[in-house]
Design an enzyme around this catalytic site. Structure first.
Site, PDB file in Angstrom:
ATOM      1  N   THR A   1      31.739  47.963  41.676  1.00 59.12           N
ATOM      2  CA  THR A   1      30.910  46.841  42.157  1.00 59.12           C
ATOM      3  C   THR A   1      31.812  45.907  42.961  1.00 59.12           C
ATOM      4  O   THR A   1      31.961  46.091  44.165  1.00 59.12           O
ATOM      5  CB  THR A   1      30.238  46.082  40.991  1.00 59.12           C
ATOM      6  OG1 THR A   1      31.231  45.654  40.067  1.00 59.12           O
ATOM      7  CG2 THR A   1      29.220  46.961  40.295  1.00 59.12           C
TER       8      THR A   1
ATOM      9  N   LYS B   1      35.996  50.685  35.637  1.00 57.51           N
ATOM     10  CA  LYS B   1      35.653  49.684  36.655  1.00 57.51           C
ATOM     11  C   LYS B   1      35.611  48.306  36.007  1.00 57.51           C
ATOM     12  O   LYS B   1      35.441  48.162  34.804  1.00 57.51           O
ATOM     13  CB  LYS B   1      34.323  50.011  37.321  1.00 57.51           C
ATOM     14  CG  LYS B   1      33.065  49.865  36.493  1.00 57.51           C
ATOM     15  CD  LYS B   1      32.448  48.509  36.370  1.00 57.51           C
ATOM     16  CE  LYS B   1      32.323  47.767  37.651  1.00 57.51           C
ATOM     17  NZ  LYS B   1      31.727  46.393  37.373  1.00 57.51           N
TER      18      LYS B   1
ATOM     19  N   THR C   1      31.577  43.422  34.399  1.00 57.18           N
ATOM     20  CA  THR C   1      31.414  44.366  33.296  1.00 57.18           C
ATOM     21  C   THR C   1      32.543  45.373  33.322  1.00 57.18           C
ATOM     22  O   THR C   1      32.984  45.787  34.381  1.00 57.18           O
ATOM     23  CB  THR C   1      30.062  45.103  33.445  1.00 57.18           C
ATOM     24  OG1 THR C   1      29.016  44.230  33.086  1.00 57.18           O
ATOM     25  CG2 THR C   1      29.990  46.331  32.557  1.00 57.18           C
TER      26      THR C   1
ATOM     27  N   GLU D   1      40.160  39.522  41.034  1.00 56.44           N
ATOM     28  CA  GLU D   1      40.002  38.832  42.315  1.00 56.44           C
ATOM     29  C   GLU D   1      40.907  37.605  42.377  1.00 56.44           C
ATOM     30  O   GLU D   1      40.781  36.702  41.547  1.00 56.44           O
ATOM     31  CB  GLU D   1      38.532  38.421  42.501  1.00 56.44           C
ATOM     32  CG  GLU D   1      38.236  37.623  43.757  1.00 56.44           C
ATOM     33  CD  GLU D   1      38.411  38.441  45.019  1.00 56.44           C
ATOM     34  OE1 GLU D   1      38.652  37.828  46.066  1.00 56.44           O
ATOM     35  OE2 GLU D   1      38.321  39.681  44.957  1.00 56.44           O
TER      36      GLU D   1
END
Lengths: 441, 441
Positions: B163, B190, B212, B296
């Protein structure tokens, strides 16, 4: 980056009539702080029969003043009548010398009072450094001379608590009890958890100030030592223990209470005692909220309300989980009506380490309702109703999220108990990052 | 703001020989993601006798695929042999229709396999939106046609998990067991918890992607269903449950394991089983760390090591408390050797909600040693020794704190157990604040 505006309006002038009788306060600069500001303060009851209660940090690493005050509380059976406080140095992680110094501070006050085990001590400021103890003990006699029973001396005392605080935090109030009696209460606090890299020059980069919550409440109500401690436990849970700025728990956190009975009459009991506890809780909530409003860089004051829980402890568990979620707090700063993050934090509350009652029924996701309640009285913005997402009017949500004060309401619909938690948005840490990043490069 | 560099180097090419035998993988774009990227993937054992194990989020609000996969695990007694996964929509907070959709995804795969209760399901992406279920079920037949047993199909599958991830996370390894046997394992994961406001246009501001962690591990080792579940529980505690990006726990977090026994021979037992568990733990740690490195805006990869604890659970409690402290993580971003914040987080670990054993002796502040261990092999930077602060060489500390990878070592000196936790610094939330602030204004 904007801040919570108008902090100056949070400094209230105190009416002399609302100050508790027979308490003397005072402060001076003894040389701990570099900037000449007050860094040593005292509060003492000039009436006999004063009792004391205390609530200390649960952190394993307790600073020397916490360990020593706890010992004084024990030795005096809750009969301490004075407080000595310093700012600028927390006397934390200071080993055996720290304990000697904490004891020396209280002994110097006891000598002036002419009584053993009468003084509690609090320290706040940088950690890992020893107190300039001779400057402190040498200032106790002049400090006694400076004490008075007026509103100016109380404000001086409030200033002597300050570290990274941008304003002194003092409140006083007259409490009217059901029997017709009135008692007075005054309170001071400071902190907490602000990150303020301006304070330390580069060579003291590992001596940054340590965010600590200190508070003291003094009343002229006649209360037994046992009742005062039970009242304080109730009050602290619902006020100082229900705020969060950064989620960390300091080595020095302390809230003390003194009741000297100077109002006179019988000890409070029955409805008067219950009312005293309720009004003192509201009073302490007001004090505790000042700490959240003084969060460095905070742009929002957020109240998390959890309603209709089966127990206070479960309600508090959920409120705390939402109020301390980094993702929720970042979304609020970003003015984002992200109900998913709120829901998520509700969902992991039972794993958050705050105990609830084992007899509580589990939270039922299909009964949870989440909404923003605008503080201007305009209609609620519903985010989730009975576990189903609402179609949010984004323009309206944006309007509400722009407000400085924000109320989140979470209805669990499985009981009748309520808890509240107060927090700020997450910008203060980012501010720290920005300032500190610039500062070091 | 700098980021962890060279993420491209974290994409490893997989050797076909290290892939587990008799697993087919594949992915395609079925229309959930707007950008045309893979959003539907499948993994299936083509060998009979496959067993499955699962570790699900403990959040009360479990997304439909979590609830349904848990039910399939139960109905099949850990005998599922396939996984269907989609990205772009988490099928979370979707009520009854969400459950119907999750079930429909697995039924469509079961129909292709010709067996009931054979398929587990995972979903990740935005929450509060229904899946485009017809597009998904209509894509199952073509998806089956696309499956292959080669490294390219595994990489496709890894891409279908993504994602906000900036790179696909796939590893494969040959495990050599004490008896001389070899088995193969491949893993994909992920996440997690990244905040990525670029994803949602303003009209979907409350539909931001939901951080998640999803993971799947497949092996051709012959393992009983019970041993696989026990192994997975051990592995997940020490890998996926020992990382933290933002401290929040999602409604969808899931790690699955499949063992199809295609390597042949007797079921693993004794030393082989122990070695399998140990090697699988290291394998999963590698996978889990990729998630932290993909945070991030993260500029640092931080390993928190707690040594000489009386139990693994206490060691883990302390490691987690330090790794999730906002104040510690902000200080690390600021390249500040702030041992006070680390010590503080050690001190409130017992209150952090992670259970330890009641028989554990308490942490003794006067025995705690804290140091930074540079990852370049140069000498340690000691911050605290036996509870006493060290005089830190600030120039040297600054040098170490500039490194991308940072190891914090905390020695409790009251036992022999060790735990590790991995995290990143706190800049990613600030990045969110900055980006989101700009974005909305």
């Amino acid at each position: 980056m904007s801040h919570l505006p108008n902090k100056a309006k949070l400094i209230h002038s105190i009416s002399r009539d609302s100050l508790p009788r027979a308490f003397k306060a005072g402060a001076l600069h003894c040389g701990i702080k570099k900037n000449g500001a007050f860094d040593l303060g005292i509060l003492q009851s000039s009436s006999a029969g004063c009792v004391s209660a205390a609530s200390f940090t649960q952190n394993i690493f307790k600073a020397a003043p916490v360990v020593w005050s706890s010992e004084v509380q024990h030795r005096s059976s809750g009969g301490a009548s004075a407080l000595i406080v310093n700012s600028g140095c927390a006397n934390a992680v200071t080993g055996k010398q720290g304990m000697i110094d904490a004891q020396a501070m209280t002994t110097a006050v006891n000598d002036q009072l002419g009584r053993d085990n009468s003084t509690l001590v609090m320290s706040t400021g940088v950690i890992g450094q020893l107190l300039p103890i001779k400057r402190i003990t040498g200032s106790i006699a002049p400090l006694f001379h400076a004490t008075r029973e007026d509103e100016h001396s109380w404000m001086d005392l409030a200033r002597s608590f300050m570290t990274t605080d941008t304003f002194p935090k003092l409140r006083a109030s007259l409490l009217r009890l059901p029997s017709g009696r009135s008692v007075r209460v005054a309170g001071i606090d400071k902190g907490a958890g602000m990150i303020h890299p301006h304070m330390g020059p580069p060579s003291t980069i590992s001596r940054l100030p340590h965010g600590t919550l200190l508070g003291v409440i003094a009343t002229d109500a006649p209360v037994s030592s046992t009742d005062l401690q039970q009242t304080l436990d109730h009050v602290v849970d619902r006020s100082f223990n229900s705020i969060s700025v950064d989620g960390d728990m300091s080595t020095n956190d302390t809230v003390l209470a003194f009741a000297n009975g100077a109002e006179g009459g019988e000890k409070l009991s029955g409805d008067d005692l219950i009312s005293f506890q309720t009004q003192l809780t509201d009073f302490a909530i007001d004090l505790a909220q000042l700490v959240v409003r003084d969060g460095e860089g905070a742009t929002k004051f957020v109240a998390v309300n959890v309603d209709n829980a089966p127990s206070y402890s479960l309600a508090r568990q959920v409120a705390r989980s939402v109020a301390t979620s980094s993702l929720v707090k970042t979304a609020l700063y970003g003015q984002d009506a992200n109900w998913g993050r709120i829901l998520c934090a509700v969902g992991y509350a039972p794993l958050s380490g705050i105990p609830s009652q084992s007899s509580d029924p589990p939270i039922d996701p299909s009964k949870v309702t989440v909404k923003f309640r605008p503080t201007d009285g305009s209609p609620d913005v519903r985010l989730l109703t009975n576990g189903e997402p609402e179609t949010v009017d984004e323009a309206r949500a944006a309007e509400v999220l722009k407000m400085e004060d924000l109320d989140i309401h979470i209805d669990l619909c499985i009981g009748e108990e309520t808890a509240r938690y107060w927090t700020c948005d997450l910008s203060h840490e980012c501010e720290y990052v920005t300032i500190n990043g610039d500062y070091r490069s």
